[in-house]
Design an enzyme around this catalytic site. Structure first.
Site, mmCIF file in Angstrom:
data_model
loop_
_atom_site.group_PDB
_atom_site.id
_atom_site.type_symbol
_atom_site.label_atom_id
_atom_site.label_comp_id
_atom_site.label_asym_id
_atom_site.label_seq_id
_atom_site.Cartn_x
_atom_site.Cartn_y
_atom_site.Cartn_z
ATOM 1 N N ARG A 14 28.720 -4.712 41.865
ATOM 2 C CA ARG A 14 28.877 -3.330 42.610
ATOM 3 C C ARG A 14 29.079 -2.323 41.581
ATOM 4 N NH1 ARG A 14 33.652 -2.745 46.351
ATOM 5 N NH2 ARG A 14 35.621 -2.603 44.525
ATOM 6 N N SER A 141 38.549 6.524 32.323
ATOM 7 C CA SER A 141 39.082 7.782 33.042
ATOM 8 C C SER A 141 39.901 8.775 32.361
ATOM 9 C CB SER A 141 39.766 7.285 34.205
ATOM 10 O OG SER A 141 39.660 8.459 35.309
ATOM 11 N N TYR A 156 47.039 4.047 38.394
ATOM 12 C CA TYR A 156 45.423 3.881 37.675
ATOM 13 C C TYR A 156 45.617 4.599 36.290
ATOM 14 C CZ TYR A 156 40.333 4.442 37.597
ATOM 15 O OH TYR A 156 39.169 4.213 37.033
#
Length: 231
Positions: A14, A141, A156
């Site tokens: 996904r 990120s 994260y």
């Protein structure tokens, strides 16, 4: 066995992983292994992409699963690998504060966001050494940028900062073998994890760019949309 270049994308059933797989298969003619913890979901994604995509059961947080995927399937069937995209990531923990964080939860995030890519890289390198113009892309990120790290998403963000460090170490180690290793921030993208942002296809383009760099391309870099950003 196939004469096509072979790519393996983790967390590919996904979101960004699925779109990266689609672009690599449809736009770049690669044979793409769709890494997914749930094999049925991986097969559904591969069916949707069509020719050039094949599901591979792979949970990067499980060393046993990584060993089975790489050594029992990738090596035994294909004997090589040309591209590894470490895309699987978990727990964008906007609900946590660093000084109050649930460290068991953070450790689980590290298992997928850092130790998973480290484990898959170790398993992949012998196969990449047999490949052509081998590339490793770590999907990172801006939350992991030391230059602009915010207070939020502590587990994260810190795990992605560690992934960036792994990128630098791996790039330096594999540079003599001409295996290019880079980290890519896809930006804020409208995935289930991101919850909004630009289209998934736009975020995936930067990952595909790094996965298809020509010989002599950059290594040990941190990029967004093909442009270097601060670590």
């Amino acid at each position: 066995m196939t004469s096509q270049r072979i790519a393996l994308v983790t967390g590919a059933n996904r979101g960004i992983g699925k779109e990266v797989s689609r672009q690599l298969a449809q736009d770049h003619g690669m044979w793409v292994l769709i890494g997914a913890r749930d094999l049925a979901k991986g097969k559904a994604a591969a069916d949707e992409i069509g020719y050039g995509a094949e599901a591979l059961e792979l949970d990067v947080s499980s060393p046993d699963s990584v060993a089975a995927a790489f050594f029992l399937m990738v090596e035994s069937i294909y004997g090589r690998l040309d591209v590894l995209v470490n895309n699987a990531g978990v727990d964008y923990d906007t609900d946590q504060q660093v000084h109050l964080a649930d460290l068991d939860r953070v450790r689980r995030a590290f298992d997928t966001n850092l130790f998973g890519p480290w484990d898959t890289t170790i398993a992949a390198v012998p196969l990449l050494q047999r490949g052509t113009d081998a590339r490793i892309v770590n999907v990172s990120s801006g939350a992991g940028s030391l230059n602009s790290m915010p207070a939020g998403t502590p587990g994260y963000g810190v795990s992605k900062a560690a992934l960036n460090a792994l990128t630098l170490k791996t790039a330096a180690a594999l540079k003599p073998q001409d295996i290019l290793v880079n980290a890519v921030c896809p930006g804020w993208v409208a995935t289930d994890m991101g919850g909004g942002g630009r289209p998934i296809s736009e975020g995936a383009k930067g990952v595909v760019w790094a996965a298809t760099l020509p010989k002599g391309g950059p290594t040990g870099g941190f990029f967004r949309d093909g442009v270097a950003i601060d670590w």
